[in-house]
Design a protein around this motif. Structure first.
Motif, PDB file in Angstrom:
ATOM      1  N   GLY A 155       0.809  -1.213   0.000  1.00 42.87           N
ATOM      2  CA  GLY A 155       0.000   0.000   0.000  1.00 42.87           C
ATOM      3  C   GLY A 155       0.841   1.262   0.000  1.00 42.87           C
ATOM      4  N   SER A 156       2.073   1.151   0.432  1.00 49.65           N
ATOM      5  CA  SER A 156       2.951   2.324   0.453  1.00 49.65           C
ATOM      6  C   SER A 156       3.676   2.499  -0.874  1.00 49.65           C
ATOM      7  N   TYR A 157       3.170   1.836  -1.902  1.00 45.55           N
ATOM      8  CA  TYR A 157       3.831   1.880  -3.212  1.00 45.55           C
ATOM      9  C   TYR A 157       2.842   1.890  -4.378  1.00 45.55           C
ATOM     10  N   SER A 205       8.616   5.531   2.205  1.00 42.77           N
ATOM     11  CA  SER A 205       7.227   5.453   2.662  1.00 42.77           C
ATOM     12  C   SER A 205       6.969   4.118   3.331  1.00 42.77           C
ATOM     13  N   SER A 206       6.719   4.156   4.606  1.00 36.38           N
ATOM     14  CA  SER A 206       6.383   2.918   5.310  1.00 36.38           C
ATOM     15  C   SER A 206       5.582   3.265   6.551  1.00 36.38           C
ATOM     16  N   LYS A 207       4.354   2.816   6.571  1.00 35.92           N
ATOM     17  CA  LYS A 207       3.494   3.102   7.729  1.00 35.92           C
ATOM     18  C   LYS A 207       4.175   2.607   9.003  1.00 35.92           C
ATOM     19  N   SER A 208       4.688   1.389   8.962  1.00 33.48           N
ATOM     20  CA  SER A 208       5.274   0.787  10.167  1.00 33.48           C
ATOM     21  C   SER A 208       6.743   1.146  10.353  1.00 33.48           C
ATOM     22  N   PHE A 209       7.387   1.513   9.299  1.00 29.44           N
ATOM     23  CA  PHE A 209       8.837   1.679   9.226  1.00 29.44           C
ATOM     24  C   PHE A 209       9.553   0.417   9.725  1.00 29.44           C
ATOM     25  N   GLY A 210       8.917  -0.719   9.440  1.00 33.91           N
ATOM     26  CA  GLY A 210       9.515  -1.967   9.865  1.00 33.91           C
ATOM     27  C   GLY A 210       9.476  -2.991   8.735  1.00 33.91           C
ATOM     28  N   THR A 211       9.156  -2.546   7.523  1.00 37.49           N
ATOM     29  CA  THR A 211       8.994  -3.501   6.429  1.00 37.49           C
ATOM     30  C   THR A 211      10.340  -3.797   5.773  1.00 37.49           C
ATOM     31  N   LEU A 212      10.650  -5.078   5.731  1.00 39.02           N
ATOM     32  CA  LEU A 212      11.967  -5.546   5.288  1.00 39.02           C
ATOM     33  C   LEU A 212      12.418  -4.921   3.966  1.00 39.02           C
TER      34      LEU A 212
HETATM   35  O1  F6P Z   1       2.682  -7.041   4.110  1.00 33.92           O
HETATM   36  C1  F6P Z   1       1.518  -6.349   3.874  1.00 33.92           C
HETATM   37  C2  F6P Z   1       1.608  -4.914   4.298  1.00 33.92           C
HETATM   38  O2  F6P Z   1       1.483  -4.831   5.676  1.00 33.92           O
HETATM   39  C3  F6P Z   1       0.576  -4.048   3.599  1.00 33.92           C
HETATM   40  O3  F6P Z   1      -0.670  -4.142   4.166  1.00 33.92           O
HETATM   41  C4  F6P Z   1       1.231  -2.717   3.646  1.00 33.92           C
HETATM   42  O4  F6P Z   1       0.654  -1.797   2.768  1.00 33.92           O
HETATM   43  C5  F6P Z   1       2.632  -3.106   3.252  1.00 33.92           C
HETATM   44  O5  F6P Z   1       2.853  -4.327   3.921  1.00 33.92           O
HETATM   45  C6  F6P Z   1       3.705  -2.111   3.587  1.00 33.92           C
HETATM   46  O6  F6P Z   1       3.711  -1.799   4.937  1.00 33.92           O
HETATM   47  P1  F6P Z   1       4.428  -0.514   5.493  1.00 33.92           P
HETATM   48  O7  F6P Z   1       3.763   0.682   4.910  1.00 33.92           O
HETATM   49  O8  F6P Z   1       4.266  -0.587   6.975  1.00 33.92           O
HETATM   50  O9  F6P Z   1       5.864  -0.576   5.069  1.00 33.92           O
END
Ligand code: F6P
Length: 548
Positions: A155-157, A205-212
């Protein structure tokens, strides 16, 4: 929310479906000369023609009854009022608030006026975008920024990428926006080859700032900047971030003043309207971004206030359920007849499949019906020379949404009339089909022998009676792109509500992430992999050998 099978309308639709089994869409047109006019609804600059569906007035009335019995009215109110409808994460779901900040003053959720937060973030975005565009924001060698690279995934892309592409005719020509998502090093490497660090800004862009994937790519971008000569002390001139986790973003090395907030109440796949949409605003300017929000707001208002019988997302959502659950349709196709919308099916695929790919009702019990179908598609006319064969003669029923602007941004000879003609003719062919007699006559007229007619004619039979919606707009603009995407967001919500699932969590993606970390650890270290299945063990061994 309970299983839809308990609603009286569900049972009634079952027997209605049996009654309709032999009724063709074509015969419905013959019976009712007003059908095309009556089966039409308008919102947000779009006209939905839903007359080419296997549905008559009785069908629509039962579907509307089902929508009511599913508690749609309360569900819509609860979403717009900020109730915690994402029950498994105990959060409100307020992407609609992101487009309401201009028209409405306040929306108090959990004691906070979220519209004030939205307005202040929009102002922060406006400052950033203006500084980039007028050259006030400069790189470490004092050069104007010419390229912005968005780093994010999911979603951040996808939403920002698809919308930026859809708005190509509105793009500024003094700044280019690029997107990097995949952890595959080829993605970022190929983009960086085109760029000069002196004139490039990265938006992480990362809502969680934890995405690999995002953190890996952000690290690669920073390493590239340093390698290209950007001093550590000037890195902040080349990086901005969008996140709801400011602490993590700062820890990562982002300058606090370059971090744009977002909030738990925006789901990733619904977030292009937030600061996650910053790359869109950079590409087309803030004015156009506001028009995009206005378009989505127009659809929100329509969805919230229009009787279900004339409500686009409700009609499309209910018809989708009709095919998924009463005709066993396993997939749903989106075919835009517009080059700029070619990637839109991918965004709607993510939106819908991550939202409604669920096997539990809101209360945790198992569903008793099929839920979200596979969403797929691509641009016409390209698809006509590829997968449309299966739409016409395959054994599966695939409802289609045809999407077409009436005018083009790029008139070239008669291309647009041909494009539009193809859109209409595909919908027509799906509905009308071709009988054996017609196929035989055609072959005889072409001079075929009787032997050839007998052999070939059955292959030319097209059953027809395949349903489609037609969505038309005068012109593809930021406003109509905004309303179109909001239409699909609400369609997804309508279906999730009918099926009784929570459309706003995504627990299913977690297991793969956990297992991915475990396997990564096995790839980079000497581990005993005996407890793994033989197939995974062999692939790990092959990787290690190839990379030793
Ligand atoms: O892995 C799925 C997901 O959590 C999506 O729902 C989300 O948009 C994407 O990863 C990226 O997450 P984030 O914006 O926290 O990096």
């Amino acid at each position: 929310m309970s299983s839809p099978t308990h609603h009286p309308a569900w049972t009634a639709l079952r027997s209605h479906q049996a009654d309709m089994a032999d009724v063709t869409i074509q015969s419905l047109f013959t019976q009712d000369p007003e059908r095309a006019k009556r089966y039409q609804a308008n919102a947000g600059g779009w006209t939905l023609d839903y007359s080419k569906n296997r549905a008559n007035d009785a069908t629509l009335s039962l579907l509307t009854q089902l929508v009511r019995e599913s508690g749609m009215e309360a569900a819509i109110a609860n979403m717009f009022n900020g109730e915690h409808i994402n029950n498994t994460e105990d959060r409100p779901v307020l992407h609609v608030a992101l487009r309401a900040a201009k028209a409405q003053q306040s929306l108090i959720v959990d004691g906070v006026n979220v519209l004030d937060e939205v307005r202040s973030t929009l102002a922060q975005m406006e400052t950033f975008v203006t500084q980039l565009h007028n050259g006030e924001w400069r790189g470490y060698t004092d050069k104007k920024i010419t390229d912005v690279v968005s780093i994010g995934i999911g979603g951040s892309y996808l939403g920002p990428k698809v919308v930026a592409e859809a708005l190509t005719p509105y793009k500024r020509d003094d700044i280019k926006v690029h997107f990097v998502a995949n952890i595959d090093g080829s993605d970022i490497s190929e983009k960086l080859k085109l760029l000069n660090a002196e004139t490039t800004v990265f938006i992480v862009s990362s809502k969680s700032f934890g995405t690999l994937e995002t953190l890996y790519n952000a690290n690669a971008a920073r390493a590239w900047c340093i390698d290209q000569g950007v001093p550590e002390s000037d890195i902040k001139k080349h990086f901005a971030a969008v996140s709801s986790n400011v602490e993590k973003a700062v820890k990562f090395g982002m300058a606090e003043e370059n971090i744009f907030p977002m909030w738990d109440w925006v789901g990733g796949r619904y977030s292009l309207w937030s600061a996650i949409g910053l790359p869109i605003a950079v590409a087309v300017g803030m004015e156009r971004f506001y028009e995009l929000l206005d378009g989505a707001y127009a659809m929100d208002e329509h969805f919230k206030n229009t009787p279900f019988e004339h409500n686009l997302p409700v009609i499309m959502g209910a018809l989708g359920v009709w095919y998924s659950n009463f005709h066993n349709a396993q997939t749903h196709a989106l075919i835009p007849y517009d080059h700029f919308l070619r990637a839109m099916p991918a965004h709607i695929q993510q939106l819908d499949m991550e939202s409604n790919g669920k096997a539990n009702l809101v209360d945790g019990s198992g569903v008793e019906t099929d839920t979200g179908p596979v969403i797929w598609g691509g641009a016409g006319t390209n698809g006509q020379h590829a997968y449309h064969q299966l739409l016409h003669q395959g054994t599966r029923l695939i409802p289609v949404d045809f999407i077409a602007p009436l005018t083009t941004h790029n008139p070239v000879a008669d291309h647009h009339a041909q494009l539009f003609a193809n859109c209409l003719s595909q919908a027509q062919a799906l509905m009308v089909g071709k009988t054996l007699e017609q196929a035989e006559t055609e072959l005889r007229q072409a001079g075929a022998s009787e032997e050839q007619v007998k052999a070939i004619a059955p292959h030319k039979v097209i059953k027809g009676n395949r349903p489609s919606n037609l969505l038309l707009t005068d012109k593809l603009t930021p406003f109509t792109v905004g309303s179109l995407i909001a239409l699909y967001e609400h369609r997804t919500f309508v279906q999730g509500t009918i099926w009784g699932v929570n459309s706003f969590d995504q627990w299913g993606v977690e297991l793969g992430k956990v297992l991915g970390t475990d396997i990564y650890n096995r790839l980079v270290a000497d581990t005993d992999n005996q407890e793994l299945d033989a197939s995974t063990q062999a692939a790990i061994a092959a990787f290690k050998q190839a990379n030793s």
